[in-house]
Write a protein that holds these residues in place. Structure first.
Motif, PDB file in Angstrom:
ATOM      1  N   GLU B  92       0.853  -1.192   0.000  1.00 18.05           N
ATOM      2  CA  GLU B  92       0.000   0.000   0.000  1.00 18.05           C
ATOM      3  C   GLU B  92       0.882   1.233   0.000  1.00 18.05           C
ATOM      4  OE1 GLU B  92      -2.728   0.163   3.333  1.00 18.05           O
ATOM      5  OE2 GLU B  92      -3.166  -1.963   3.035  1.00 18.05           O
ATOM      6  N   ASP B  93       0.725   2.070  -1.002  1.00 16.55           N
ATOM      7  CA  ASP B  93       1.525   3.296  -1.029  1.00 16.55           C
ATOM      8  C   ASP B  93       1.082   4.232   0.091  1.00 16.55           C
ATOM      9  OD1 ASP B  93       2.629   2.134  -3.157  1.00 16.55           O
ATOM     10  OD2 ASP B  93       2.132   3.688  -4.617  1.00 16.55           O
ATOM     11  N   ARG B  94       2.041   4.743   0.814  1.00 12.42           N
ATOM     12  CA  ARG B  94       1.729   5.640   1.931  1.00 12.42           C
ATOM     13  C   ARG B  94       2.743   6.770   1.949  1.00 12.42           C
ATOM     14  NH1 ARG B  94      -0.867   3.344   6.501  1.00 12.42           N
ATOM     15  NH2 ARG B  94      -0.553   5.297   7.593  1.00 12.42           N
ATOM     16  N   ASP B  95       2.342   7.876   2.503  1.00 12.07           N
ATOM     17  CA  ASP B  95       3.263   8.993   2.715  1.00 12.07           C
ATOM     18  C   ASP B  95       2.912   9.584   4.069  1.00 12.07           C
ATOM     19  OD1 ASP B  95       5.043  11.009   2.539  1.00 12.07           O
ATOM     20  OD2 ASP B  95       4.306  11.853   0.663  1.00 12.07           O
ATOM     21  N   LEU B  96       3.772   9.388   5.035  1.00 12.69           N
ATOM     22  CA  LEU B  96       3.401   9.849   6.374  1.00 12.69           C
ATOM     23  C   LEU B  96       4.592  10.487   7.074  1.00 12.69           C
ATOM     24  CD1 LEU B  96       3.456   7.031   8.938  1.00 12.69           C
ATOM     25  CD2 LEU B  96       3.856   6.501   6.566  1.00 12.69           C
ATOM     26  N   ILE B  97       4.282  11.193   8.131  1.00 14.08           N
ATOM     27  CA  ILE B  97       5.336  11.856   8.889  1.00 14.08           C
ATOM     28  C   ILE B  97       5.314  11.330  10.314  1.00 14.08           C
ATOM     29  CG2 ILE B  97       5.934  14.056   9.965  1.00 14.08           C
ATOM     30  CD1 ILE B  97       5.349  15.380   7.294  1.00 14.08           C
ATOM     31  N   VAL B  98       6.482  10.895  10.771  1.00 13.82           N
ATOM     32  CA  VAL B  98       6.594  10.412  12.147  1.00 13.82           C
ATOM     33  C   VAL B  98       7.263  11.504  12.966  1.00 13.82           C
ATOM     34  CG1 VAL B  98       7.660   8.703  13.648  1.00 13.82           C
ATOM     35  CG2 VAL B  98       6.708   7.998  11.464  1.00 13.82           C
ATOM     36  N   GLN B  99       6.540  11.976  13.960  1.00 21.09           N
ATOM     37  CA  GLN B  99       7.078  13.033  14.823  1.00 21.09           C
ATOM     38  C   GLN B  99       7.840  12.404  15.985  1.00 21.09           C
ATOM     39  OE1 GLN B  99       6.867  16.318  14.516  1.00 21.09           O
ATOM     40  NE2 GLN B  99       5.320  16.584  12.922  1.00 21.09           N
ATOM     41  N   HIS B 100       8.922  13.051  16.360  1.00 27.80           N
ATOM     42  CA  HIS B 100       9.615  12.618  17.568  1.00 27.80           C
ATOM     43  C   HIS B 100       9.181  13.516  18.720  1.00 27.80           C
ATOM     44  CE1 HIS B 100      13.049  12.033  20.345  1.00 27.80           C
ATOM     45  NE2 HIS B 100      12.930  10.800  19.921  1.00 27.80           N
ATOM     46  N   PRO B 101       9.009  12.950  19.924  1.00 30.27           N
ATOM     47  CA  PRO B 101       8.541  13.757  21.065  1.00 30.27           C
ATOM     48  C   PRO B 101       9.338  15.040  21.281  1.00 30.27           C
ATOM     49  CG  PRO B 101       8.712  11.445  21.687  1.00 30.27           C
ATOM     50  CD  PRO B 101       9.125  11.525  20.261  1.00 30.27           C
TER      51      PRO B 101
END
Lengths: 172, 155
Positions: B92-101
Protein backbone atom coordinates in the motif's frame (compact mmCIF):
# COMPACT_ATOMS: atom_id res chain seq x y z
CA UNK A 1 57.39 15.44 26.90
CA UNK A 2 60.00 16.98 24.69
CA UNK A 3 59.61 19.38 21.81
CA UNK A 4 60.02 16.67 19.22
CA UNK A 5 57.18 14.67 20.66
CA UNK A 6 54.90 17.71 20.81
CA UNK A 7 55.70 18.52 17.20
CA UNK A 8 55.18 14.97 15.98
CA UNK A 9 51.92 14.50 17.86
CA UNK A 10 50.68 17.87 16.58
CA UNK A 11 51.59 16.96 13.03
CA UNK A 12 49.90 13.57 13.23
CA UNK A 13 46.80 15.11 14.84
CA UNK A 14 46.62 17.57 11.96
CA UNK A 15 47.05 14.66 9.57
CA UNK A 16 44.24 12.77 11.29
CA UNK A 17 41.92 15.80 10.97
CA UNK A 18 42.70 16.15 7.26
CA UNK A 19 42.20 12.43 6.71
CA UNK A 20 38.89 12.67 8.56
CA UNK A 21 37.83 15.47 6.22
CA UNK A 22 38.97 13.62 3.09
CA UNK A 23 37.11 10.54 4.28
CA UNK A 24 33.90 12.58 4.48
CA UNK A 25 34.34 13.64 0.85
CA UNK A 26 34.57 10.05 -0.38
CA UNK A 27 31.24 8.26 -0.10
CA UNK A 28 31.86 4.53 -0.18
CA UNK A 29 28.36 3.09 -0.20
CA UNK A 30 25.62 5.48 0.92
CA UNK A 31 23.21 2.54 1.30
CA UNK A 32 25.29 1.22 4.17
CA UNK A 33 25.25 3.85 6.90
CA UNK A 34 28.57 4.20 8.65
CA UNK A 35 30.65 2.64 5.91
CA UNK A 36 33.80 4.70 5.79
CA UNK A 37 37.37 4.20 4.70
CA UNK A 38 38.67 4.74 8.22
CA UNK A 39 41.53 6.88 6.95
CA UNK A 40 42.17 8.66 10.29
CA UNK A 41 43.12 5.26 11.67
CA UNK A 42 46.31 5.65 9.60
CA UNK A 43 47.46 8.43 11.94
CA UNK A 44 46.19 6.65 15.05
CA UNK A 45 48.01 3.38 14.32
CA UNK A 46 51.16 5.33 13.47
CA UNK A 47 51.04 7.14 16.82
CA UNK A 48 50.29 3.87 18.59
CA UNK A 49 53.47 2.35 17.17
CA UNK A 50 55.62 5.46 17.64
CA UNK A 51 54.55 6.00 21.24
CA UNK A 52 51.93 4.32 23.42
CA UNK A 53 48.17 3.92 23.62
CA UNK A 54 47.94 7.12 25.71
CA UNK A 55 49.27 9.29 22.91
CA UNK A 56 47.11 7.46 20.36
CA UNK A 57 44.03 8.11 22.50
CA UNK A 58 44.91 11.79 22.77
CA UNK A 59 45.36 12.19 19.01
CA UNK A 60 42.14 10.28 18.35
CA UNK A 61 40.21 12.44 20.82
CA UNK A 62 41.55 15.70 19.36
CA UNK A 63 40.73 14.47 15.86
CA UNK A 64 37.15 13.59 16.75
CA UNK A 65 36.56 16.88 18.56
CA UNK A 66 37.96 19.04 15.75
CA UNK A 67 36.26 17.16 12.90
CA UNK A 68 33.05 17.03 14.94
CA UNK A 69 32.97 20.74 15.67
CA UNK A 70 33.95 21.66 12.12
CA UNK A 71 31.66 19.38 10.13
CA UNK A 72 29.46 17.49 12.54
CA UNK A 73 27.42 17.95 15.66
CA UNK A 74 27.32 16.74 19.23
CA UNK A 75 25.60 13.55 18.18
CA UNK A 76 28.21 12.64 15.57
CA UNK A 77 30.99 13.39 18.09
CA UNK A 78 29.52 10.99 20.66
CA UNK A 79 28.94 8.37 18.00
CA UNK A 80 32.50 8.64 16.68
CA UNK A 81 33.83 8.41 20.23
CA UNK A 82 31.95 5.18 20.85
CA UNK A 83 33.63 3.54 17.90
CA UNK A 84 37.02 5.03 18.67
CA UNK A 85 37.01 3.84 22.29
CA UNK A 86 36.35 0.21 21.37
CA UNK A 87 38.80 0.36 18.48
CA UNK A 88 41.57 1.92 20.57
CA UNK A 89 41.14 -0.49 23.49
CA UNK A 90 41.39 -3.50 21.20
CA UNK A 91 44.38 -2.10 19.34
CA UNK A 92 46.18 -1.18 22.57
CA UNK A 93 45.69 -4.68 23.98
CA UNK A 94 46.86 -6.34 20.78
CA UNK A 95 49.90 -4.10 20.52
CA UNK A 96 50.84 -4.86 24.11
CA UNK A 97 50.44 -8.60 23.56
CA UNK A 98 52.68 -8.17 20.52
CA UNK A 99 51.20 -11.06 18.57
CA UNK A 100 50.33 -9.23 15.33
CA UNK A 101 52.09 -6.72 13.12
CA UNK A 102 50.48 -3.36 12.26
CA UNK A 103 48.19 -4.99 9.69
CA UNK A 104 46.56 -7.26 12.26
CA UNK A 105 46.27 -4.44 14.77
CA UNK A 106 44.67 -1.96 12.38
CA UNK A 107 42.32 -4.68 11.08
CA UNK A 108 41.04 -5.42 14.55
CA UNK A 109 40.84 -1.68 15.20
CA UNK A 110 38.70 -1.12 12.11
CA UNK A 111 36.32 -3.96 12.85
CA UNK A 112 36.23 -2.97 16.53
CA UNK A 113 35.14 0.51 15.45
CA UNK A 114 32.24 -1.00 13.51
CA UNK A 115 31.31 -3.25 16.42
CA UNK A 116 31.33 -0.39 18.91
CA UNK A 117 29.17 1.81 16.72
CA UNK A 118 26.68 -0.96 15.99
CA UNK A 119 26.41 -1.71 19.71
CA UNK A 120 25.70 1.95 20.49
CA UNK A 121 23.26 2.21 17.59
CA UNK A 122 21.44 -0.90 18.81
CA UNK A 123 21.15 0.67 22.28
CA UNK A 124 19.91 3.96 20.86
CA UNK A 125 17.09 2.47 18.78
CA UNK A 126 16.62 -0.40 21.27
CA UNK A 127 16.69 -2.96 18.51
CA UNK A 128 19.46 -5.40 17.62
CA UNK A 129 18.40 -5.47 13.97
CA UNK A 130 20.89 -2.73 13.11
CA UNK A 131 23.43 -5.57 13.19
CA UNK A 132 22.18 -6.16 9.64
CA UNK A 133 24.87 -3.70 8.60
CA UNK A 134 27.70 -5.53 10.31
CA UNK A 135 28.53 -7.85 7.39
CA UNK A 136 29.01 -5.10 4.78
CA UNK A 137 30.82 -2.96 7.36
CA UNK A 138 33.12 -5.86 8.11
CA UNK A 139 34.13 -6.03 4.45
CA UNK A 140 35.16 -2.38 4.38
CA UNK A 141 36.90 -2.82 7.73
CA UNK A 142 38.89 -5.75 6.37
CA UNK A 143 39.99 -4.07 3.15
CA UNK A 144 40.85 -0.68 4.58
CA UNK A 145 42.33 -2.28 7.71
CA UNK A 146 44.89 -4.20 5.67
CA UNK A 147 45.84 -1.20 3.53
CA UNK A 148 46.08 1.16 6.50
CA UNK A 149 48.03 -1.41 8.49
CA UNK A 150 50.65 -1.76 5.75
CA UNK A 151 50.95 2.02 5.30
CA UNK A 152 51.15 2.88 8.99
CA UNK A 153 53.74 0.16 9.52
CA UNK A 154 55.94 1.76 6.87
CA UNK A 155 55.37 5.29 8.20
CA UNK A 156 56.09 4.35 11.83
CA UNK A 157 59.29 2.54 10.83
CA UNK A 158 60.57 5.48 8.79
CA UNK A 159 59.69 8.04 11.44
CA UNK A 160 61.55 6.02 14.05
CA UNK A 161 64.56 5.82 11.74
CA UNK A 162 64.47 9.55 11.10
CA UNK A 163 64.25 10.23 14.83
CA UNK A 164 67.31 8.06 15.46
CA UNK A 165 69.34 9.73 12.74
CA UNK A 166 68.72 13.25 13.97
CA UNK A 167 69.39 12.42 17.60
CA UNK A 168 66.49 11.22 19.62
CA UNK A 169 66.95 13.06 22.89
CA UNK A 170 67.01 16.63 21.59
CA UNK A 171 66.19 18.94 24.43
CA UNK A 172 64.91 22.09 22.82
CA UNK B 1 56.34 -32.52 -14.72
CA UNK B 2 53.66 -34.04 -16.89
CA UNK B 3 50.54 -33.86 -14.74
CA UNK B 4 50.44 -30.62 -12.79
CA UNK B 5 53.76 -28.87 -13.17
CA UNK B 6 52.83 -25.75 -11.17
CA UNK B 7 51.47 -27.35 -8.04
CA UNK B 8 54.62 -28.63 -6.28
CA UNK B 9 56.48 -25.46 -7.19
CA UNK B 10 53.68 -23.22 -5.95
CA UNK B 11 53.43 -25.21 -2.76
CA UNK B 12 57.15 -25.02 -2.21
CA UNK B 13 57.03 -21.29 -2.88
CA UNK B 14 54.22 -20.79 -0.40
CA UNK B 15 56.13 -22.85 2.13
CA UNK B 16 59.30 -20.83 1.69
CA UNK B 17 57.32 -17.59 2.03
CA UNK B 18 55.78 -18.96 5.20
CA UNK B 19 59.16 -19.87 6.67
CA UNK B 20 60.80 -16.51 6.00
CA UNK B 21 57.89 -14.66 7.63
CA UNK B 22 58.23 -13.84 11.30
CA UNK B 23 55.70 -14.98 13.85
CA UNK B 24 53.69 -11.76 13.87
CA UNK B 25 53.21 -11.84 10.09
CA UNK B 26 52.04 -15.43 10.29
CA UNK B 27 49.60 -14.61 13.05
CA UNK B 28 48.28 -11.70 11.02
CA UNK B 29 47.80 -13.93 7.98
CA UNK B 30 45.88 -16.41 10.11
CA UNK B 31 43.80 -13.55 11.52
CA UNK B 32 42.97 -12.29 8.03
CA UNK B 33 41.98 -15.81 6.98
CA UNK B 34 39.75 -16.24 10.03
CA UNK B 35 38.08 -12.86 9.50
CA UNK B 36 37.53 -13.66 5.82
CA UNK B 37 35.86 -16.94 6.78
CA UNK B 38 33.68 -15.13 9.34
CA UNK B 39 32.77 -12.52 6.74
CA UNK B 40 32.02 -15.19 4.14
CA UNK B 41 29.82 -17.12 6.54
CA UNK B 42 27.99 -13.94 7.57
CA UNK B 43 27.46 -12.91 3.97
CA UNK B 44 26.18 -16.36 3.04
CA UNK B 45 23.71 -16.44 5.92
CA UNK B 46 22.55 -12.91 5.31
CA UNK B 47 22.37 -12.74 1.54
CA UNK B 48 21.98 -16.27 0.21
CA UNK B 49 18.39 -16.98 1.28
CA UNK B 50 16.92 -13.90 -0.30
CA UNK B 51 19.12 -13.94 -3.39
CA UNK B 52 18.14 -17.57 -3.91
CA UNK B 53 14.49 -16.70 -3.48
CA UNK B 54 14.79 -13.83 -5.90
CA UNK B 55 16.41 -15.87 -8.65
CA UNK B 56 13.76 -18.60 -8.51
CA UNK B 57 11.93 -18.35 -11.80
CA UNK B 58 13.28 -14.91 -12.54
CA UNK B 59 14.43 -15.88 -15.99
CA UNK B 60 16.60 -13.32 -17.69
CA UNK B 61 15.67 -10.09 -15.98
CA UNK B 62 17.13 -10.69 -12.54
CA UNK B 63 17.72 -7.04 -11.80
CA UNK B 64 14.12 -6.03 -12.36
CA UNK B 65 12.95 -8.73 -10.05
CA UNK B 66 15.12 -7.65 -7.15
CA UNK B 67 14.15 -4.01 -7.62
CA UNK B 68 10.41 -4.52 -7.65
CA UNK B 69 10.27 -7.73 -5.67
CA UNK B 70 7.04 -9.50 -5.03
CA UNK B 71 6.18 -8.14 -1.63
CA UNK B 72 3.72 -10.80 -0.60
CA UNK B 73 2.77 -9.98 2.92
CA UNK B 74 5.95 -8.14 3.78
CA UNK B 75 5.55 -5.32 6.27
CA UNK B 76 7.71 -2.42 7.36
CA UNK B 77 7.79 -2.08 11.12
CA UNK B 78 8.40 1.41 12.44
CA UNK B 79 9.79 1.55 15.95
CA UNK B 80 10.62 4.71 17.88
CA UNK B 81 12.18 4.93 21.34
CA UNK B 82 11.67 1.17 21.69
CA UNK B 83 7.94 1.37 20.96
CA UNK B 84 6.50 -0.15 17.81
CA UNK B 85 4.48 2.66 16.27
CA UNK B 86 3.00 0.90 13.27
CA UNK B 87 3.34 -1.89 10.75
CA UNK B 88 2.94 -0.79 7.16
CA UNK B 89 2.18 -3.37 4.48
CA UNK B 90 4.53 -2.71 1.58
CA UNK B 91 1.83 -3.15 -1.06
CA UNK B 92 0.00 0.00 0.00
CA UNK B 93 1.52 3.30 -1.03
CA UNK B 94 1.73 5.64 1.93
CA UNK B 95 3.26 8.99 2.71
CA UNK B 96 3.40 9.85 6.37
CA UNK B 97 5.34 11.86 8.89
CA UNK B 98 6.59 10.41 12.15
CA UNK B 99 7.08 13.03 14.82
CA UNK B 100 9.62 12.62 17.57
CA UNK B 101 8.54 13.76 21.07
CA UNK B 102 11.42 16.22 21.19
CA UNK B 103 10.36 17.90 17.97
CA UNK B 104 12.10 16.16 15.08
CA UNK B 105 10.36 14.45 12.21
CA UNK B 106 10.96 11.76 9.59
CA UNK B 107 8.88 11.77 6.44
CA UNK B 108 8.36 8.16 5.39
CA UNK B 109 7.28 7.06 1.96
CA UNK B 110 6.00 3.65 0.90
CA UNK B 111 5.88 3.31 -2.85
CA UNK B 112 6.07 0.39 -5.31
CA UNK B 113 6.69 -2.10 -2.55
CA UNK B 114 9.60 -0.20 -1.06
CA UNK B 115 9.95 2.05 1.93
CA UNK B 116 12.30 4.95 2.41
CA UNK B 117 12.75 8.03 4.55
CA UNK B 118 11.98 10.82 2.11
CA UNK B 119 12.97 13.68 4.34
CA UNK B 120 13.99 14.35 7.91
CA UNK B 121 15.39 17.10 10.10
CA UNK B 122 17.98 15.02 11.90
CA UNK B 123 21.50 16.43 11.76
CA UNK B 124 23.16 13.61 9.84
CA UNK B 125 20.41 12.55 7.37
CA UNK B 126 21.79 9.02 7.35
CA UNK B 127 18.23 7.69 7.25
CA UNK B 128 17.52 9.56 4.01
CA UNK B 129 20.79 8.50 2.40
CA UNK B 130 20.20 4.85 3.24
CA UNK B 131 17.55 4.83 0.51
CA UNK B 132 15.02 2.09 -0.06
CA UNK B 133 14.37 -1.03 1.97
CA UNK B 134 12.19 -3.83 0.65
CA UNK B 135 13.73 -7.20 1.50
CA UNK B 136 13.27 -9.01 4.78
CA UNK B 137 15.82 -7.95 7.35
CA UNK B 138 16.74 -4.65 5.72
CA UNK B 139 16.98 -1.78 8.13
CA UNK B 140 16.73 2.00 7.96
CA UNK B 141 17.80 3.72 11.15
CA UNK B 142 17.67 7.32 12.30
CA UNK B 143 19.78 7.35 15.44
CA UNK B 144 19.19 10.98 16.48
CA UNK B 145 15.44 10.32 16.47
CA UNK B 146 15.81 6.80 17.94
CA UNK B 147 13.88 5.50 14.97
CA UNK B 148 14.28 2.19 13.22
CA UNK B 149 12.37 0.84 10.26
CA UNK B 150 12.82 -2.81 9.45
CA UNK B 151 11.26 -5.17 6.97
CA UNK B 152 9.58 -8.18 8.43
CA UNK B 153 7.76 -11.12 6.95
CA UNK B 154 4.10 -10.47 7.66
CA UNK B 155 1.66 -13.12 8.72
Amino acid sequence: MNTRKIAILGMLSAGAVILGYVEMLIPVMPAVPGMKLGLPNLAIVTVLYLYTAREAAAVSFVRILIVGFLFGNLFSICFSLSGAVVSLCLMAILKKRDIFDTVGVSLVGGIGHNLGQIAVAACLVQNIRVAYYFVPLMLSGLVSGVIIGILSGIIAKRMKKAARQSGDGSRR
Amino acid sequence: MAGRPEDPGALKFAESVWTIMDKKKRNTLVLIAVLLVVFGAGALIQYLPRKGGASNGTGGNGTERTEAEVYNGRVAVIQQEGQILMELPLDEDRDLIVQHPTGGYNAILVKDGKICVRDADCPDLTCVRTGNAWEEGQVIACLPHRLIIYIDQGK
